[in-house]
Design a protein around this motif. Structure first.
Motif, PDB file in Angstrom:
ATOM      1  N   UNK A   1      19.103 -26.698  23.702  1.00  0.00           N
ATOM      2  CA  UNK A   1      17.683 -26.842  23.427  1.00  0.00           C
ATOM      3  C   UNK A   1      16.881 -27.451  24.556  1.00  0.00           C
ATOM      4  N   UNK A   2      17.438 -27.441  25.763  1.00  0.00           N
ATOM      5  CA  UNK A   2      16.769 -28.062  26.904  1.00  0.00           C
ATOM      6  C   UNK A   2      15.893 -27.090  27.686  1.00  0.00           C
ATOM      7  N   UNK A   3      16.008 -25.789  27.393  1.00  0.00           N
ATOM      8  CA  UNK A   3      15.225 -24.786  28.108  1.00  0.00           C
ATOM      9  C   UNK A   3      14.256 -24.114  27.147  1.00  0.00           C
ATOM     10  N   UNK A   4      13.116 -24.731  26.957  1.00  0.00           N
ATOM     11  CA  UNK A   4      12.073 -24.179  26.109  1.00  0.00           C
ATOM     12  C   UNK A   4      10.841 -23.929  26.972  1.00  0.00           C
ATOM     13  N   UNK A   5      10.620 -22.681  27.277  1.00  0.00           N
ATOM     14  CA  UNK A   5       9.552 -22.331  28.217  1.00  0.00           C
ATOM     15  C   UNK A   5       8.175 -22.484  27.581  1.00  0.00           C
ATOM     16  N   UNK A   6       7.248 -23.038  28.361  1.00  0.00           N
ATOM     17  CA  UNK A   6       5.845 -23.139  27.986  1.00  0.00           C
ATOM     18  C   UNK A   6       5.064 -22.055  28.717  1.00  0.00           C
ATOM     19  N   UNK A   7       3.938 -21.606  28.154  1.00  0.00           N
ATOM     20  CA  UNK A   7       3.116 -20.620  28.870  1.00  0.00           C
ATOM     21  C   UNK A   7       2.529 -21.225  30.146  1.00  0.00           C
ATOM     22  N   UNK A   8       2.094 -20.365  31.033  1.00  0.00           N
ATOM     23  CA  UNK A   8       1.557 -20.807  32.315  1.00  0.00           C
ATOM     24  C   UNK A   8       0.295 -21.648  32.113  1.00  0.00           C
ATOM     25  N   UNK A   9       0.195 -22.734  32.836  1.00  0.00           N
ATOM     26  CA  UNK A   9      -0.998 -23.578  32.756  1.00  0.00           C
ATOM     27  C   UNK A   9      -2.168 -22.892  33.452  1.00  0.00           C
ATOM     28  N   UNK A  10      -3.378 -23.384  33.169  1.00  0.00           N
ATOM     29  CA  UNK A  10      -4.587 -22.787  33.740  1.00  0.00           C
ATOM     30  C   UNK A  10      -4.939 -23.377  35.095  1.00  0.00           C
ATOM     31  N   UNK A  11      -4.600 -24.658  35.282  1.00  0.00           N
ATOM     32  CA  UNK A  11      -4.991 -25.325  36.531  1.00  0.00           C
ATOM     33  C   UNK A  11      -4.125 -26.570  36.737  1.00  0.00           C
ATOM     34  N   UNK A  12      -4.119 -27.047  37.964  1.00  0.00           N
ATOM     35  CA  UNK A  12      -3.525 -28.343  38.251  1.00  0.00           C
ATOM     36  C   UNK A  12      -4.620 -29.404  38.252  1.00  0.00           C
ATOM     37  N   UNK A  13      -4.220 -30.596  37.884  1.00  0.00           N
ATOM     38  CA  UNK A  13      -5.122 -31.739  37.925  1.00  0.00           C
ATOM     39  C   UNK A  13      -4.579 -32.744  38.935  1.00  0.00           C
ATOM     40  N   UNK A  14      -5.245 -33.866  39.044  1.00  0.00           N
ATOM     41  CA  UNK A  14      -4.811 -34.864  40.016  1.00  0.00           C
ATOM     42  C   UNK A  14      -3.401 -35.369  39.723  1.00  0.00           C
ATOM     43  N   UNK A  15      -3.056 -35.457  38.433  1.00  0.00           N
ATOM     44  CA  UNK A  15      -1.766 -36.040  38.079  1.00  0.00           C
ATOM     45  C   UNK A  15      -0.872 -35.113  37.260  1.00  0.00           C
ATOM     46  N   UNK A  16      -1.159 -33.787  37.276  1.00  0.00           N
ATOM     47  CA  UNK A  16      -0.315 -32.876  36.519  1.00  0.00           C
ATOM     48  C   UNK A  16      -0.951 -31.516  36.333  1.00  0.00           C
ATOM     49  N   UNK A  17      -0.813 -30.968  35.119  1.00  0.00           N
ATOM     50  CA  UNK A  17      -1.305 -29.622  34.833  1.00  0.00           C
ATOM     51  C   UNK A  17      -2.089 -29.621  33.534  1.00  0.00           C
ATOM     52  N   UNK A  18      -3.000 -28.650  33.409  1.00  0.00           N
ATOM     53  CA  UNK A  18      -3.811 -28.509  32.204  1.00  0.00           C
ATOM     54  C   UNK A  18      -3.812 -27.053  31.767  1.00  0.00           C
TER      55      UNK A  18
END
Length: 353
Positions: free
Chosen positions: A251-268
């Protein structure tokens, strides 16, 4: 080396494709040289991450003429085992590799081709370009890349999960590299795995040999004018090698959809969801490393050099080997490169007489 040396064939690149070409050139008794930019044997395998695994057992991961020996205790050999195999292969067939020699440009020179390098020029009646793709990593353009303050690296710079231990890490990519790197990191990091479409694992009993057979069948169907079978892409995107299978089943490989943008400290994401990250690893593929062929002006649509088999359509003295299905079914793999290498050398030998 300050003067021009003459040979029948110059092979540019001393990785798996260049060695396969060398094997067949030796069998044809042609005068040739292999120019390799690396300081030692192994090509791109010298730079692979520590846990990288082949998609096939050793017996189905071999270059022409010599089976890869099994790696004790491992069904799917690791990168170090492949490196040892390629080194021994080069030595076994006494292939004339010159290194480190970097090919800078290939020029038309009357009835010959001139290969300009950082150690002098070579004149040849034919050239086989076998530089692969590892040296040209692809990074997609994503909004916010310039504002993200964490670390960004491509697959080519990834080595070991220990350097990310305890960190929040985003891995981008739904292919084999993305899955293997994500599986490598999952036990050691707070991992977010992102893919552009839902992750598609191949059936557990499918490995590289089956993929090679599928790619070959597709090429034969297309050549015969039959319906496109879809090839490997119809089966899935990710070979479930043991480390990937174990991480997936845990259960360690659960893919998330692609993010829309990067932010200063991660992704959104588009819905406003955010994930912090200290590092983003882009497992987003490669493009052919063909800058040395630019002087001949051969690029067509999408920057690709049109080929018929491995031969460049607009320069019959040039063959391209090991860049993917457009230069031979599965030709970017160990098991797949042997056949197009044989065909290219046979065609060159016939032309040279």
């Amino acid at each position: 080396m300050t003067h021009t040396l003459d040979v029948d064939v110059v092979v540019i690149g001393g990785g798996q494709a260049g060695l396969a070409a060398g094997y067949h050139l030796r069998r044809q008794n042609l005068d040739f040289v292999i120019l390799d930019a690396q300081p030692a044997p192994g090509g791109a395998w010298r730079h692979a991450w520590e846990s990288l695994r082949l998609f096939s057992p050793a017996a189905y991961s071999s270059l022409p003429g010599r089976l890869m020996p099994a790696q004790g205790g491992a069904e799917y050999p690791d990168a170090h085992h492949v490196l040892q195999y390629l080194t021994a292969y080069e030595d076994r067939y006494a292939l004339p590799v010159q290194r480190p020699v970097r090919a800078l440009a290939v020029h038309r020179d009357g009835d010959r081709l001139r290969v300009e390098t950082d150690r002098g020029d070579w004149s040849a009646r034919a050239v086989i370009s076998a530089t692969g793709t590892w040296w040209r990593p692809f990074l997609p353009a994503v909004p916010g890349q310039e504002v993200f303050t964490g670390r960004q690296l491509h697959t080519v710079r990834y080595r070991d999960p220990r350097e990310f231990a305890g960190q929040r890490v985003i891995v981008v990519g739904g292919g084999n590299s993305g899955a293997q790197v994500a599986a490598d990191l999952a036990p050691h990091t707070d991992l977010t795995w992102v893919t552009r479409r839902p992750a598609r694992f191949l059936a557990d009993d499918i490995d590289g040999r089956a993929l090679f057979d599928t790619a070959t069948a597709r090429r034969r169907a297309l050549d015969a004018g039959d319906t496109d079978t879809g090839g490997v892409a119809s089966l899935g995107d990710i070979v479930a090698v043991p480390p990937v299978r174990a991480a997936r089943d845990a259960g360690l490989l659960k893919a998330q959809p692609m993010f829309a943008r990067l932010t200063e400290d991660g992704a959104e994401w588009a819905d406003g969801t955010r994930a912090e990250a200290a590092a983003i690893i882009w497992c987003t593929g490669f493009r052919p490393a063909l800058s040395h062929l630019a002087p001949m002006g051969l690029r067509g649509e999408r920057g690709r050099i049109p080929t018929r088999g491995t031969r460049a359509v607009d320069e019959p003295r040039l063959h391209l080997l090991g860049y993917g299905d457009w230069t031979g079914p599965a030709s970017a793999t160990l098991i797949g490169v042997g056949r197009p290498a044989r065909d290219a050398v046979r065609e060159i030998a016939a032309v040279l007489g």
